[in-house]
Design a protein around this motif. Structure first.
Motif, PDB file in Angstrom:
ATOM      1  N   LEU A  55       0.826  -1.204   0.000  1.00 41.03           N
ATOM      2  CA  LEU A  55       0.000   0.000   0.000  1.00 41.03           C
ATOM      3  C   LEU A  55       0.860   1.254   0.000  1.00 41.03           C
ATOM      4  N   LYS A  56       0.312   2.354  -0.465  1.00 40.97           N
ATOM      5  CA  LYS A  56       1.000   3.646  -0.482  1.00 40.97           C
ATOM      6  C   LYS A  56       1.471   3.992   0.930  1.00 40.97           C
ATOM      7  N   ASP A  57       2.714   4.440   1.033  1.00 38.64           N
ATOM      8  CA  ASP A  57       3.339   4.844   2.302  1.00 38.64           C
ATOM      9  C   ASP A  57       3.551   3.683   3.279  1.00 38.64           C
ATOM     10  N   GLU A  58       3.496   2.453   2.787  1.00 37.77           N
ATOM     11  CA  GLU A  58       3.730   1.281   3.618  1.00 37.77           C
ATOM     12  C   GLU A  58       5.127   0.750   3.317  1.00 37.77           C
ATOM     13  N   THR A  59       5.937   0.559   4.333  1.00 35.62           N
ATOM     14  CA  THR A  59       7.262  -0.017   4.114  1.00 35.62           C
ATOM     15  C   THR A  59       7.108  -1.492   3.732  1.00 35.62           C
ATOM     16  N   LEU A  60       8.147  -2.049   3.122  1.00 40.47           N
ATOM     17  CA  LEU A  60       8.114  -3.472   2.782  1.00 40.47           C
ATOM     18  C   LEU A  60       7.978  -4.321   4.044  1.00 40.47           C
ATOM     19  N   ALA A  61       8.638  -3.925   5.118  1.00 42.82           N
ATOM     20  CA  ALA A  61       8.561  -4.679   6.369  1.00 42.82           C
ATOM     21  C   ALA A  61       7.144  -4.663   6.930  1.00 42.82           C
ATOM     22  N   THR A  62       6.495  -3.519   6.890  1.00 45.41           N
ATOM     23  CA  THR A  62       5.120  -3.412   7.381  1.00 45.41           C
ATOM     24  C   THR A  62       4.174  -4.192   6.476  1.00 45.41           C
ATOM     25  N   ALA A  63       4.376  -4.093   5.155  1.00 45.24           N
ATOM     26  CA  ALA A  63       3.542  -4.839   4.206  1.00 45.24           C
ATOM     27  C   ALA A  63       3.695  -6.339   4.435  1.00 45.24           C
ATOM     28  N   PHE A  64       4.912  -6.797   4.655  1.00 47.98           N
ATOM     29  CA  PHE A  64       5.159  -8.220   4.882  1.00 47.98           C
ATOM     30  C   PHE A  64       4.420  -8.694   6.136  1.00 47.98           C
ATOM     31  N   ALA A  65       4.526  -7.946   7.223  1.00 44.49           N
ATOM     32  CA  ALA A  65       3.839  -8.314   8.468  1.00 44.49           C
ATOM     33  C   ALA A  65       2.324  -8.338   8.259  1.00 44.49           C
ATOM     34  N   ARG A  66       1.791  -7.342   7.580  1.00 46.31           N
ATOM     35  CA  ARG A  66       0.345  -7.272   7.321  1.00 46.31           C
ATOM     36  C   ARG A  66      -0.098  -8.437   6.440  1.00 46.31           C
ATOM     37  N   LEU A  67       0.636  -8.681   5.354  1.00 45.07           N
ATOM     38  CA  LEU A  67       0.241  -9.723   4.409  1.00 45.07           C
ATOM     39  C   LEU A  67       0.351 -11.123   5.000  1.00 45.07           C
ATOM     40  N   THR A  68       1.368 -11.381   5.812  1.00 42.33           N
ATOM     41  CA  THR A  68       1.445 -12.703   6.431  1.00 42.33           C
ATOM     42  C   THR A  68       0.280 -12.905   7.393  1.00 42.33           C
ATOM     43  N   LYS A  69      -0.109 -11.849   8.096  1.00 38.39           N
ATOM     44  CA  LYS A  69      -1.270 -11.939   9.000  1.00 38.39           C
ATOM     45  C   LYS A  69      -2.553 -12.164   8.201  1.00 38.39           C
ATOM     46  N   GLU A  70      -2.756 -11.385   7.130  1.00 37.08           N
ATOM     47  CA  GLU A  70      -3.970 -11.494   6.317  1.00 37.08           C
ATOM     48  C   GLU A  70      -4.029 -12.792   5.512  1.00 37.08           C
ATOM     49  N   GLU A  71      -2.909 -13.225   4.976  1.00 42.58           N
ATOM     50  CA  GLU A  71      -2.885 -14.365   4.055  1.00 42.58           C
ATOM     51  C   GLU A  71      -2.593 -15.700   4.735  1.00 42.58           C
ATOM     52  N   LEU A  72      -1.858 -15.662   5.848  1.00 38.68           N
ATOM     53  CA  LEU A  72      -1.454 -16.906   6.513  1.00 38.68           C
ATOM     54  C   LEU A  72      -2.019 -17.046   7.920  1.00 38.68           C
ATOM     55  N   GLY A  73      -2.598 -15.957   8.437  1.00 42.11           N
ATOM     56  CA  GLY A  73      -3.167 -15.991   9.773  1.00 42.11           C
ATOM     57  C   GLY A  73      -2.158 -15.852  10.889  1.00 42.11           C
ATOM     58  N   VAL A  74      -0.897 -15.583  10.533  1.00 38.11           N
ATOM     59  CA  VAL A  74       0.149 -15.401  11.527  1.00 38.11           C
ATOM     60  C   VAL A  74       1.071 -14.273  11.056  1.00 38.11           C
ATOM     61  N   GLU A  75       1.312 -13.329  11.941  1.00 37.69           N
ATOM     62  CA  GLU A  75       2.169 -12.191  11.573  1.00 37.69           C
ATOM     63  C   GLU A  75       3.629 -12.580  11.702  1.00 37.69           C
ATOM     64  N   LEU A  76       4.344 -12.447  10.585  1.00 38.55           N
ATOM     65  CA  LEU A  76       5.773 -12.739  10.549  1.00 38.55           C
ATOM     66  C   LEU A  76       6.529 -11.472  10.184  1.00 38.55           C
ATOM     67  N   GLN A  77       7.838 -11.517  10.391  1.00 39.67           N
ATOM     68  CA  GLN A  77       8.693 -10.380  10.068  1.00 39.67           C
ATOM     69  C   GLN A  77       9.468 -10.669   8.785  1.00 39.67           C
ATOM     70  N   LEU A  78       9.856  -9.622   8.107  1.00 38.77           N
ATOM     71  CA  LEU A  78      10.625  -9.748   6.872  1.00 38.77           C
ATOM     72  C   LEU A  78      11.892 -10.573   7.091  1.00 38.77           C
ATOM     73  N   SER A  79      12.458 -10.481   8.273  1.00 35.34           N
ATOM     74  CA  SER A  79      13.676 -11.244   8.587  1.00 35.34           C
ATOM     75  C   SER A  79      13.412 -12.752   8.685  1.00 35.34           C
ATOM     76  N   ASP A  80      12.139 -13.161   8.716  1.00 32.44           N
ATOM     77  CA  ASP A  80      11.780 -14.578   8.746  1.00 32.44           C
ATOM     78  C   ASP A  80      11.824 -15.218   7.360  1.00 32.44           C
ATOM     79  N   ALA A  81      12.058 -14.403   6.323  1.00 31.76           N
ATOM     80  CA  ALA A  81      11.983 -14.888   4.943  1.00 31.76           C
ATOM     81  C   ALA A  81      13.256 -14.529   4.181  1.00 31.76           C
ATOM     82  N   ALA A  82      13.411 -15.181   3.035  1.00 32.76           N
ATOM     83  CA  ALA A  82      14.539 -14.891   2.139  1.00 32.76           C
ATOM     84  C   ALA A  82      13.991 -14.371   0.814  1.00 32.76           C
ATOM     85  N   LEU A  83      14.502 -13.249   0.381  1.00 35.66           N
ATOM     86  CA  LEU A  83      14.115 -12.692  -0.908  1.00 35.66           C
ATOM     87  C   LEU A  83      14.661 -13.590  -2.012  1.00 35.66           C
TER      88      LEU A  83
END
Length: 151
Positions: A55-83
């Motif tokens: 989303l506009k004005d959303e950092t990648l880290a914030t987007a990742f946390a939001r999307l993991t919560k919305e899509e997987l039901g658990v909030e994760l951090q960007l550091s939990d994943a590998a690009l």
């Protein structure tokens, strides 16, 4: 502050610009990949990895946390994943119909997570399944953009 656009404004954006999104390539302990059968356009009806747009004005880290919560039901951090890299997705349709195309610039992130299929949200995907990579690569209703993460 991030916010979602009204439908008309979002249609204008999608019709005229690429969208930035994050795709979540989720692998369980057995090396299987989580796919959901999409309810919405684009790629409606296809098996696809979870993910969503930034989303506009959303950092990648914030987007990742939001999307993991919305899509997987658990909030994760960007550091939990590998690009795994940037990808481009082109669709002949869009979220509201077939009158213009959709273009995504996607950042693919691989993560390990054993999540029960019954606990996954149903807003974007009607069904979920764990796929072996060989199976998903040879299944016609797994979307080609999902298959590209494994080629």
């Amino acid at each position: 502050m991030t916010q979602r656009l009204d439908t008309h404004t979002f249609q204008t954006v999608v019709a005229h610009t690429p969208l930035i999104s994050l795709d979540l390539i989720v692998e369980n302990a057995e090396g299987q990949v989580l796919l959901g059968q999409r309810l919405n356009k684009p790629a409606q009806g296809y098996w696809f990895v979870p993910g969503g747009r930034v989303l506009k004005d959303e950092t990648l880290a914030t987007a990742f946390a939001r999307l993991t919560k919305e899509e997987l039901g658990v909030e994760l951090q960007l550091s939990d994943a590998a690009l795994i890299g940037p990808f481009e997705h082109f669709y002949d349709d869009n979220f509201s119909g077939d009158d213009f195309t959709t273009h995504y610039v996607v950042l693919g992130y691989r993560l390990k997570l054993d999540v029960p299929l019954t606990h996954l949200p149903k807003e974007q995907h009607g069904h979920y399944q764990w796929f072996d990579v060989a199976t998903l690569l040879n299944t016609d209703d797994v979307h080609r953009h999902t298959k590209l993460y494994f080629l």
